[in-house]
Enzyme design. Structure first.
Site, short mmCIF file in Angstrom:
data_model
loop_
_atom_site.label_atom_id
_atom_site.label_comp_id
_atom_site.label_asym_id
_atom_site.label_seq_id
_atom_site.Cartn_x
_atom_site.Cartn_y
_atom_site.Cartn_z
CG HIS A 178 1.86 16.95 -24.23
ND1 HIS A 178 2.74 18.01 -24.23
CD2 HIS A 178 2.58 15.89 -23.77
CE1 HIS A 178 3.91 17.61 -23.78
NE2 HIS A 178 3.84 16.32 -23.49
NE ARG A 199 0.92 17.40 -12.77
CZ ARG A 199 1.42 16.48 -11.97
NH1 ARG A 199 1.02 16.37 -10.73
NH2 ARG A 199 2.35 15.64 -12.40
CG ASN A 202 -2.02 18.25 -20.63
OD1 ASN A 202 -1.17 17.37 -20.47
ND2 ASN A 202 -3.09 18.35 -19.88
CG HIS A 226 6.35 12.15 -25.64
ND1 HIS A 226 4.98 12.16 -25.77
CD2 HIS A 226 6.65 13.09 -24.71
CE1 HIS A 226 4.48 13.05 -24.94
NE2 HIS A 226 5.47 13.64 -24.29
NE ARG A 250 -4.25 -1.68 1.78
CZ ARG A 250 -4.29 -2.72 2.61
NH1 ARG A 250 -3.44 -2.81 3.60
NH2 ARG A 250 -5.21 -3.63 2.45
CD GLU A 303 7.66 16.83 -22.76
OE1 GLU A 303 6.94 17.78 -22.41
OE2 GLU A 303 7.22 15.78 -23.30
CG HIS A 344 -0.81 12.72 -26.15
ND1 HIS A 344 -1.33 13.25 -25.00
CD2 HIS A 344 0.43 12.27 -25.82
CE1 HIS A 344 -0.45 13.13 -24.02
NE2 HIS A 344 0.63 12.55 -24.49
CD GLU A 346 -3.44 17.04 -15.87
OE1 GLU A 346 -2.60 16.21 -15.49
OE2 GLU A 346 -3.85 17.14 -17.02
CE LYS A 406 -0.48 13.99 -14.27
NZ LYS A 406 -0.78 14.47 -15.63
CE LYS A 466 5.59 17.72 -14.02
NZ LYS A 466 5.67 16.44 -14.66
#
Ligand SMILES: NC(=O)c1ccc[n+]([C@@H]2O[C@H](COP(=O)([O-])OP(=O)(O)OC[C@H]3O[C@@H](n4cnc5c(N)ncnc54)[C@H](O)[C@@H]3O)[C@@H](O)[C@H]2O)c1
Ligand SMILES: [Zn+2]
Length: 377
Positions: free
Chosen positions: A264, A257, A261, A281, A126, A190, A268, A253, A148, A243
């Site tokens: 992106h 946040r 994106n 990417h 956990r 990035e 994406h 987010e 994340k 960041k």
């Protein structure tokens, strides 16, 4: 060594950036000891483990910690699965002496090791504490900070996961010297994103340092990146600062946040359309930023010279700004299936000047079609 604090109340942590931190009992070993762990597990892939795995375990052991490494998983995105996580969990849970809630997990490698190792740490017993040790530029400036973690599902990337903040992030810029040049560029995409959303002076810094950052020495298999460690450390620290500020303001987010994106949404979709094996990417994000800028320009939000400046810097970094023609209808379809899309609408982050962006919920298929055509050769 530079230290950046990620402010998250009781879960605040430091990101340490410097040269030679990883193989040092006084640096990595001390930072891991301060977390209060007794046992430390290093999780790495088949490229990074042979390069830095032993030195990392040795530095931890020299600081008096019981350190060991899992069997390296095959390098690359296809390993970012529940199956690999399960194999790693088997190894952790059958290890002798047994792991306990005090065990520290050290993902060592690119974003795949960070996301996968972080996810394993989030669910084992956990939740075990994590010290992220990123070795790709993308992982240094992006994935290792913010908590994340997760794995991919056959229906899409990063669909299974958990928010699980690290207790510390240790970035040794010297490890980046063995990174393939294309992977360095991936991370630089990035960095441009961070500059456009928050910090014009970072864009100036990247413009001025591009050649030095991309410098190489040697040939063939001996080819190594020969960047100046100070410049690389400054680049990383400045990006981590951005960041960290965004994550501190909006950990889950719900708002700002989402600015991360930028580039992106179309990026994406381009990645999905062209196929993850056929485009990196950072390259897709580069195209996504140029396309988003096109929409911002058409809406009168961003001046043409500002959009051109961003395109020029991407070209200077040898990132793509055009591609073979894409099918706008398919790109729109894919964008609507994005997990961040709202029902029936497409949301995009658009710059209003260099260093400032806003979120727009009303992007139309026609705007996307024009933007996609603008990046077609
Ligand atoms: N968690 C987040 O917030 C977040 C943010 C952005 C991206 N990501 C994830 O990050 C992943 C991409 O990260 P990545 O580009 O680092 O991929 P990666 O981990 O696959 O690394 C890229 C390649 O570089 C190799 N490598 C890494 N460091 C090296 C070094 N120092 N020397 C030699 N080779 C080295 C790796 O073995 C791999 O082959 C994706 O899965 C993406 O979803 C996560
Ligand atoms: Zn990205």
């Amino acid at each position: 060594m530079k230290k950046i604090r990620v402010e998250l109340g009781l879960r605040s942590y430091d990101v340490c950036v410097g040269a030679g931190l990883l193989g040092s009992a006084d640096m990595l070993g001390k930072l891991a000891s301060e977390i209060g762990a007794s046992q430390v597990v290093v999780i790495s892939d088949s490229n990074v483990a042979p390069l830095y795995g032993q030195a990392t375990v040795d530095a931890l052991a020299a600081a008096g910690l019981d350190a060991w490494a899992t069997k390296p998983f095959p390098a690359g995105e296809p390993s970012k699965t529940l199956a690999t996580a399960s194999t790693l969990l088997d190894e952790l849970l059958t290890h002798s002496p047994a792991i306990d809630r005090g065990t520290l997990v050290v993902p060592l490698g690119g974003g795949v090791a960070g996301d996968l190792g972080g996810f394993v740490a989030a669910i084992a017993l956990r939740g075990l504490r994590v010290l992220q040790s990123p070795t790709s530029l993308l992982a240094c400036v992006d994935s290792s900070v913010g908590g994340k973690t997760g794995v991919d599902h056959q229906t899409g990337k990063n669909l299974i996961g958990a928010f699980h903040q690290p207790s510390c992030v240790v970035i040794d810029v010297e490890t980046l010297r063995t990174l393939p040049l294309a992977e360095l560029r991936n991370g630089l995409g990035e960095c441009v994103k961070h500059a456009v959303i928050r910090d014009e002076s970072l864009l100036e810094f990247i413009e001025a340092s591009a050649e030095k950052l991309l410098a190489t020495e040697g040939r063939g298999d001996d080819k190594k990146l020969s960047f100046d460690a100070e410049i690389m450390a400054e680049l990383i620290a400045r990006n981590v600062t951005i960041k960290a500020a965004v994550v501190s303001a909006d950990e889950r987010e719900a708002g700002v946040r989402g600015h991360l994106n930028f580039g992106h949404t179309i990026g994406h979709a381009v990645e999905t359309f062209i196929g993850y094996d056929n485009i990196r990417h950072g390259e897709a994000v580069s195209l996504g930023m140029v396309a988003a800028n096109h929409i911002a320009k058409a809406r009168g939000l961003l001046g043409p010279s500002q959009a051109q400046r961003i395109t020029n810097i991407l070209s200077k970094l040898e990132l793509p700004t055009t591609t073979s023609p894409l099918d706008p209808g398919s790109i729109w379809q894919i964008m609507q299936h994005d997990k961040k899309a709202l029902a029936g609408k497409v949301r995009m982050v658009l710059p209003t000047e260099i260093g400032k962006v806003d979120i727009y919920d009303d992007i139309t298929p026609a705007e996307v079609a024009q933007a996609v055509e603008s990046i077609g050769k």
